[in-house]
Design an enzyme around this catalytic site. Structure first.
Site, PDB file in Angstrom:
ATOM      1  N   HIS A  82       0.853  -1.194   0.000  1.00 48.40           N
ATOM      2  CA  HIS A  82       0.000   0.000   0.000  1.00 48.40           C
ATOM      3  C   HIS A  82       0.882   1.234   0.000  1.00 48.40           C
ATOM      4  CE1 HIS A  82      -3.325   2.718   0.744  1.00 48.40           C
ATOM      5  NE2 HIS A  82      -2.546   3.321   1.632  1.00 48.40           N
ATOM      6  N   ASP A 161     -15.493   2.292   7.525  1.00 47.02           N
ATOM      7  CA  ASP A 161     -14.442   3.213   7.110  1.00 47.02           C
ATOM      8  C   ASP A 161     -14.908   4.115   5.984  1.00 47.02           C
ATOM      9  OD1 ASP A 161     -11.627   4.230   6.913  1.00 47.02           O
ATOM     10  OD2 ASP A 161     -11.854   3.360   4.916  1.00 47.02           O
ATOM     11  N   ARG A 168     -15.017  12.569   7.814  1.00 48.15           N
ATOM     12  CA  ARG A 168     -13.771  13.260   8.148  1.00 48.15           C
ATOM     13  C   ARG A 168     -13.382  14.263   7.068  1.00 48.15           C
ATOM     14  NH1 ARG A 168     -10.002   8.763   8.049  1.00 48.15           N
ATOM     15  NH2 ARG A 168      -8.401  10.332   8.438  1.00 48.15           N
ATOM     16  N   SER A 183      -7.881   3.762   9.036  1.00 50.48           N
ATOM     17  CA  SER A 183      -8.599   3.776   7.760  1.00 50.48           C
ATOM     18  C   SER A 183      -7.866   2.925   6.727  1.00 50.48           C
ATOM     19  CB  SER A 183      -8.736   5.215   7.260  1.00 50.48           C
ATOM     20  OG  SER A 183      -9.300   5.248   5.965  1.00 50.48           O
ATOM     21  N   LYS A 187      -8.956  -1.458   5.545  1.00 46.39           N
ATOM     22  CA  LYS A 187      -9.198  -1.943   4.180  1.00 46.39           C
ATOM     23  C   LYS A 187      -8.170  -2.999   3.785  1.00 46.39           C
ATOM     24  CE  LYS A 187      -9.281   2.259   2.334  1.00 46.39           C
ATOM     25  NZ  LYS A 187      -9.441   3.238   3.420  1.00 46.39           N
TER      26      LYS A 187
END
Length: 423
Positions: A82, A161, A168, A183, A187
């Site tokens: 990621h 989320d 947010r 967050s 995922k």
């Protein structure tokens, strides 16, 4: 349980209990906690922070709001990467098939771009026929047959989320490391990978502008992964200058294919190989084929072609190009000492490569070609940028931001490509 008690507890600096966290995340997801109440709680978290136990439990509560994929029965170990996002960051494109060519399975759930940072799915959707939406069964089939898949996250993964992130975004509570970390990790953990490598960007084109904040985010995410039994490591990497020499969806995809063909820009190749080695090590494949060799001998390209075709794309199809081009010339002779990633990303966005709202379309051929990178000599009148757009009226605004985004013969103090390792 009363939501006011939860808000007041965090407002006053107390550690929330596991029961409070489980209840409030579930109640908010069900609509039993009002938007203004969750806004108050997230603002209290921004100000008061969270302990490791709170962050881990908050992540677990968001995971529990939806389904979790499980690929543990596959014959290959699973691993994923990621990135926190940047400009010219096309690394997922060559990285995923390269790691698959070395023996791992890569279930890569990716997103679309918003603002000045590009999205992996937008880049892949430049390929005629390629589709991002797959069912969990479709992901499993491709992981078994190809070893790699890049697709959109289904609506059933961490729905808490998705709702919380939208809140947010409009309440000034994005800038919280515990909330950012939970967050991202909710995922990634939901996708069922066995190990995870995080690429935390640092610099003007990244969300984290300085190394200390990026290091804190990396440590928080590594701790969450560790607490959930997923081998997790993080690299801090430079995003003061764009990665590679192409910024824009089809432009970046073409550059990624160059890397898979054994060429491409040095920084893109270096980061691809570095992250691939980390992913293979995290997956326990210490005796696997070296990623640099997979790029040289064509096996990474073979995996790419199979991966694209398995999702309906034609790997041989011409990529879209913009209807118009304009060249921006260097104003002075000397050494290029600064090329601001945020300025280049903003220029690409103004040319049509990005979106201001999630529902906006992108122009696949729009973007910026960089003819020089920091450290390169330039001459006055030499091409410095090529701008690509479908509408020529976009050029002036893009050129304006680029004019402020580079410097010749100034101070030259670049960040190393890999700044630090956490985990």
């Amino acid at each position: 349980m009363d939501v006011i008690d939860v808000i007041v507890a965090k407002r006053d600096g107390h550690e929330l209990t596991a029961e409070q966290i489980d209840w409030v995340v579930d109640a908010y997801t069900r609509g039993a906690v009002a938007e203004e109440q969750m806004s108050a709680l997230t603002m209290a978290i921004v100000w008061r922070g969270m302990t490791r136990a709170e962050v881990s439990r908050w992540t677990e509560a968001m995971l529990a709001s939806g389904e979790r994929l499980d690929f543990s029965d596959l014959p290959r170990p699973t691993t994923d990467k990621h990135s926190t996002g940047g400009v010219g960051d096309k690394i997922t494109l060559p990285l995923t098939p390269t790691v698959a060519a070395c023996g791992a399975a890569v279930p890569q759930l990716s997103g679309r771009g918003l603002g000045h940072t590009g999205g992996t799915l937008d880049k892949l959707e430049s390929i005629p026929g390629w589709r991002a939406d797959l069912t969990p069964a479709g992901m499993r089939d491709r992981l078994r047959d190809v070893g790699a898949v890049i697709c959109a996250a289904g609506s059933g993964l961490a729905p808490a989320d998705r709702r919380l992130y939208a809140l947010r975004d409009v309440t000034g509570t994005v800038e919280s490391i515990p909330l950012i970390a939970s967050s991202i990790m909710s995922k990634k953990l939901a996708e069922g990978t066995g190990s995870l490598v995080l690429d935390v960007k640092v610099g003007s084109g990244a969300f984290m502008k300085d190394a200390s904040a990026a290091r804190e985010l990396a440590r928080t995410m590594v701790a969450i992964g560790t607490d959930h039994g997923v081998r997790t490591v993080a690299l801090l990497t430079a995003m003061d200058t764009p990665l590679g020499r192409q910024v824009g969806n089809a432009l970046e995809l073409a550059e990624a294919v160059e890397v898979l063909a054994g060429g491409g820009p040095e920084d893109v190749v270096e980061l691809t190989v570095t992250l691939a080695r980390e992913m293979l090590a995290a997956a326990g494949l210490t005796a696997a084929k070296d990623p640099a060799e997979a790029l040289r001998d064509g096996t990474a390209m073979d995996a790419w072609r199979r991966m694209v075709a398995a999702q309906g794309g034609d790997p041989d199809a011409p990529l879209p190009t913009a209807r118009e081009r304009r060249t921006v010339l260097a104003a002075a002779t000397g050494t290029l000492t600064r090329l601001d990633a945020h300025a280049v990303g903003l220029a690409a966005w103004r040319l049509g490569a990005g979106r201001a709202r999630k529902e906006d379309a992108v122009a696949p051929g729009a973007g910026v070609t960089l003819h020089a990178k920091p450290g390169d000599p330039v001459r006055a009148g030499q091409p410095l940028f090529t701008l690509h757009a479908d509408e020529p009226e976009r050029f002036d605004r893009a050129a304006q931001v680029l004019a402020q985004g580079y410097e010749v013969d100034g101070e030259y103090d670049p960040l190393p490509l890999v700044i630090d390792r956490v985990g």
